[in-house]
Enzyme design. Structure first.
Site, PDB file in Angstrom:
ATOM      1  N   LYS A   3       0.814  -1.199   0.045  1.00  0.00           N
ATOM      2  CA  LYS A   3       0.111  -0.039  -0.085  1.00  0.00           C
ATOM      3  C   LYS A   3       0.969   1.145  -0.062  1.00  0.00           C
ATOM      4  O   LYS A   3       1.603   1.295   0.896  1.00  0.00           O
ATOM      5  CB  LYS A   3      -0.953   0.037   1.212  1.00  0.00           C
ATOM      6  CG  LYS A   3      -2.008   1.085   1.304  1.00  0.00           C
ATOM      7  CD  LYS A   3      -2.978   1.014   2.385  1.00  0.00           C
ATOM      8  CE  LYS A   3      -4.255   1.921   2.221  1.00  0.00           C
ATOM      9  NZ  LYS A   3      -5.189   1.747   3.345  1.00  0.00           N
ATOM     10  N   GLU A  59     -19.532  -3.223  10.956  1.00  0.00           N
ATOM     11  CA  GLU A  59     -20.358  -2.256  11.694  1.00  0.00           C
ATOM     12  C   GLU A  59     -21.511  -2.923  12.588  1.00  0.00           C
ATOM     13  O   GLU A  59     -21.755  -2.440  13.606  1.00  0.00           O
ATOM     14  CB  GLU A  59     -21.021  -1.214  10.665  1.00  0.00           C
ATOM     15  CG  GLU A  59     -19.993  -0.385  10.038  1.00  0.00           C
ATOM     16  CD  GLU A  59     -19.454  -0.997   8.856  1.00  0.00           C
ATOM     17  OE1 GLU A  59     -18.539  -0.123   8.042  1.00  0.00           O
ATOM     18  OE2 GLU A  59     -19.722  -2.134   8.569  1.00  0.00           O
ATOM     19  N   ARG A 103     -25.303   0.831   7.986  1.00  0.00           N
ATOM     20  CA  ARG A 103     -25.292  -0.707   7.702  1.00  0.00           C
ATOM     21  C   ARG A 103     -25.647  -1.374   9.033  1.00  0.00           C
ATOM     22  O   ARG A 103     -25.553  -2.519   8.790  1.00  0.00           O
ATOM     23  CB  ARG A 103     -23.523  -0.852   7.309  1.00  0.00           C
ATOM     24  CG  ARG A 103     -23.462  -0.335   6.155  1.00  0.00           C
ATOM     25  CD  ARG A 103     -21.846  -0.640   5.745  1.00  0.00           C
ATOM     26  NE  ARG A 103     -21.736  -1.025   4.287  1.00  0.00           N
ATOM     27  CZ  ARG A 103     -20.852  -1.947   3.858  1.00  0.00           C
ATOM     28  NH1 ARG A 103     -20.142  -2.418   4.486  1.00  0.00           N
ATOM     29  NH2 ARG A 103     -20.813  -1.918   2.496  1.00  0.00           N
TER      30      ARG A 103
END
Length: 621
Positions: A271, A356, A384
């Protein structure tokens, strides 16, 4: 630069491809340093995308990019090279995949974990139509911790699917991945013995022999790493492959392209690849605002702080004197300002990854045991977990605080991230209280009051605040914390005839126009419950009431005031009421100030609207 680059990259040598990858990275850094955007994740997928599109055709095949945090190279290769300069600007292209932007953006995504479910649906539709095409998913290992992604994986074999899943493994979502699955993938990623032996076996075999003896490699993988998670679900697991080696990637993509069963190919990437500042701190450069590309320094006004930073600092300060306070988040310790809390109280900091629903229910479990859970989460991410808010928290009236970050218009992230629905989706839920502090100091006071007087403030409480900055000193704010009545509204300017009831931090934007026009300005710090005492006073002393909120008009604060007014049968001369807020549409991306103007919430637009309406109604202003 020609628009469609797919054919061009297929004609390039590997040396030319490496140079082109460098050019793409320079372009990404140039654009995101000016416009902001998701940098580190996209820097990591340049070679992956180049190799993928040399083997698969995004115009004929269905390539589904999870989240869109890694799809910038995809955009550049599919006709948007020149438009890329407009990334995330008002009227420009989106920072995520968007089906309205390009036919090769097969499924729009700004939230994580949707790709495999969407791919299964697309594949089923192709079967029903009698059409043949490859369906490919590119998903990060962080996204794979999402409950929806895992649910979809569980259905792949049952759906007789042949989808190809490219697992981009970099050990990160936004912050470092957490959980058992991420540890399993990391064990594969870090098993250098396995990777080294695998490469030696591979280079010592011809292509045919390698195919015949692949099971030796797979047995070796199980022996060194353990039972394969994906194969236990009925998916063939290939890899790992170096995600920055285009030739190796190509060979792997060729291998899975015509494989007659569902496959997962693990690709290891770095990354932030190719930009030293980002490689050293991929979390910091995941989602960036404007920065200097040479030094990597972000543009930020002196003495300015974000509401996220303030929240994290205040919560940490309060938690120093109360060991019952637990902070929870869903893969967002940095974004929600909880980094310092996590360092100072590691045992009282909970990060469950991109889950979540689980985070909310986990907080409920803590609350039943007498702890004070504070769930720090973005407004759109909390959507969510709606059933968990109702079923697990509100129904049992548990003492859980929801610190709702990014409430209101967030700017360049656009419609997938605008937190304009939380008032509307929380208001109907019994027991839930909704607070909207008026400033940074007000947020600090609100948190302090509720957490230090928990016996007085019970049940689920949502505290919402914007993605915005204020000028001031965080230490000074901490030093001025005081107890307030968080359910009271505040008179910011006292006028006559016309009253503006403004939700949260938006109120201060109208102070000048309220004084200039001699209008009453009320800062609404509690959406639910209403401050009925002050509201009744306003109703009895003003001829016009305007409610203003940075949230959906449908189901919003304005509706609750209108309903209250209509229920006051004993009031004969009721004032005229008008609601101002976000219209019934999805708002595009762009600078926050521009978007407020677009929806008529800037001070000039509000002043003009009030004057127009009151003039029609015969009030002199």
């Amino acid at each position: 630069m020609e628009e469609n680059l797919i054919q061009k990259i297929r004609e390039m040598s590997y040396e030319e491809l490496e140079k082109f990858a460098d050019e793409i990275r320079r372009y990404m850094i140039e654009v995101t340093s000016a416009n902001g955007g998701h940098l580190a994740s996209n820097l990591g997928t340049v070679e992956l995308t180049l190799a993928l599109y040399r083997i698969f055709d995004p115009y004929k095949d269905y390539i589904i990019w999870d989240t869109g945090h890694q799809a910038y190279t995809h955009k550049l290769l599919t006709g948007r090279w020149n438009e890329f300069k407009t990334l995330r600007t008002y009227g420009g292209i989106s920072g995520f995949t968007n089906i309205f932007e390009s036919p090769v953006d097969r499924f729009g995504a700004g939230h994580v974990g949707t790709s495999i479910s969407a791919a299964l649906g697309i594949e089923k539709a192709l079967k029903l139509k009698g059409e043949k095409a490859n369906v490919v998913v590119v998903i990060g290992d962080g996204a794979l911790t999402s409950g929806q992604a895992l649910e979809a994986l569980n259905q792949v074999k049952a759906q007789h699917s042949k989808i190809k899943i490219i697992l981009n493994s970099n050990g990160m979502s936004i912050s470092k991945n957490v959980g058992g699955l991420s540890m399993l993938l990391e064990s594969l990623r870090t098993s250098k013995i396995y990777v080294t032996i695998k490469e030696r076996i591979k280079h010592g075999m011809s292509e045919n022999v390698e195919f015949e003896l692949r099971k030796i490699r797979e047995a070796l993988k199980v022996a060194l790493v353990g039972e394969d998670f994906f194969e236990s679900l009925g998916l063939k697991h290939f890899g790992p492959v170096d995600g920055h080696d285009i030739k190796s990637l190509e060979e792997a993509f060729k291998q899975i392209k015509d494989y007659p069963y569902p496959t997962v190919l693990t690709v290891f990437t770095i990354k932030g690849k190719g930009y030293p500042h980002s490689e050293e701190n991929p979390t910091k450069y995941h989602g960036v605002e404007k920065f200097d590309p040479d030094s990597g320094v972000f543009e930020k006004p002196q003495a300015a702080y974000s509401y996220s930073e303030l929240f994290g600092k205040i919560l940490t300060k309060i938690a120093e004197k109360d060991d019952k306070i637990i902070a929870l988040t869903a893969a967002m310790p940095d974004g929600t300002g909880l980094t310092q809390f996590a360092k100072q109280f590691p045992e009282r900091f909970i990060d469950l990854g991109i889950t979540e629903q689980s985070v909310v229910t986990y907080a409920g479990g803590l609350a039943t045991m007498g702890y004070k859970p504070v769930v720090a989460i973005y407004s759109t991410f909390l959507q969510r977990a709606y059933d968990q808010i109702i079923h697990d928290i509100a129904l049992q009236n548990l003492n859980v605080i929801f610190a709702i970050d990014r409430a209101g218009l967030v700017g360049t992230d656009g419609p997938t991230h605008h937190g304009v629905f939380d008032i509307a989706y929380l208001r109907p839920i019994p027991n839930v209280k909704i607070l909207t502090p008026l400033s940074g100091q007000d947020l600090a006071n609100t948190l302090y009051t509720i957490l230090t007087n928990s016996s007085e403030y019970t049940g689920p409480i949502a505290i919402r605040y914007p993605r915005d900055t204020e000028f001031g000193n965080l230490d000074e704010i901490c030093g001025k914390i005081e107890k307030i009545n968080p359910f009271s509204w505040q008179i910011l300017n006292e006028g006559k005839d016309i009253a503006l009831l403004v939700v949260g931090t938006l109120a201060e934007k109208y102070l000048e126009i309220s004084k200039r026009n001699n209008w009453t300005l009320i800062g609404v710090r509690s959406v639910k419950p209403l401050d009925e005492q002050l509201l009744r006073h306003i109703i009895s002393t003003h001829s016009h009431i305007f409610t203003v909120e940075e949230g959906s008009l449908s189901g919003g604060f304005g509706e609750s005031v209108s309903k209250y007014l209509n229920c006051q049968a004993e009031i004969s001369n009721k004032p005229y009421i008008y609601n101002i807020g976000i219209p019934d549409e999805f708002i595009t991306h762009g600078p926050r100030g521009k978007l407020l103007e677009l929806v008529g919430l800037d001070s000039s637009s509000v002043e003009r609207r009030v004057r127009e309406i009151t003039k029609v109604k015969g009030v002199i202003v």
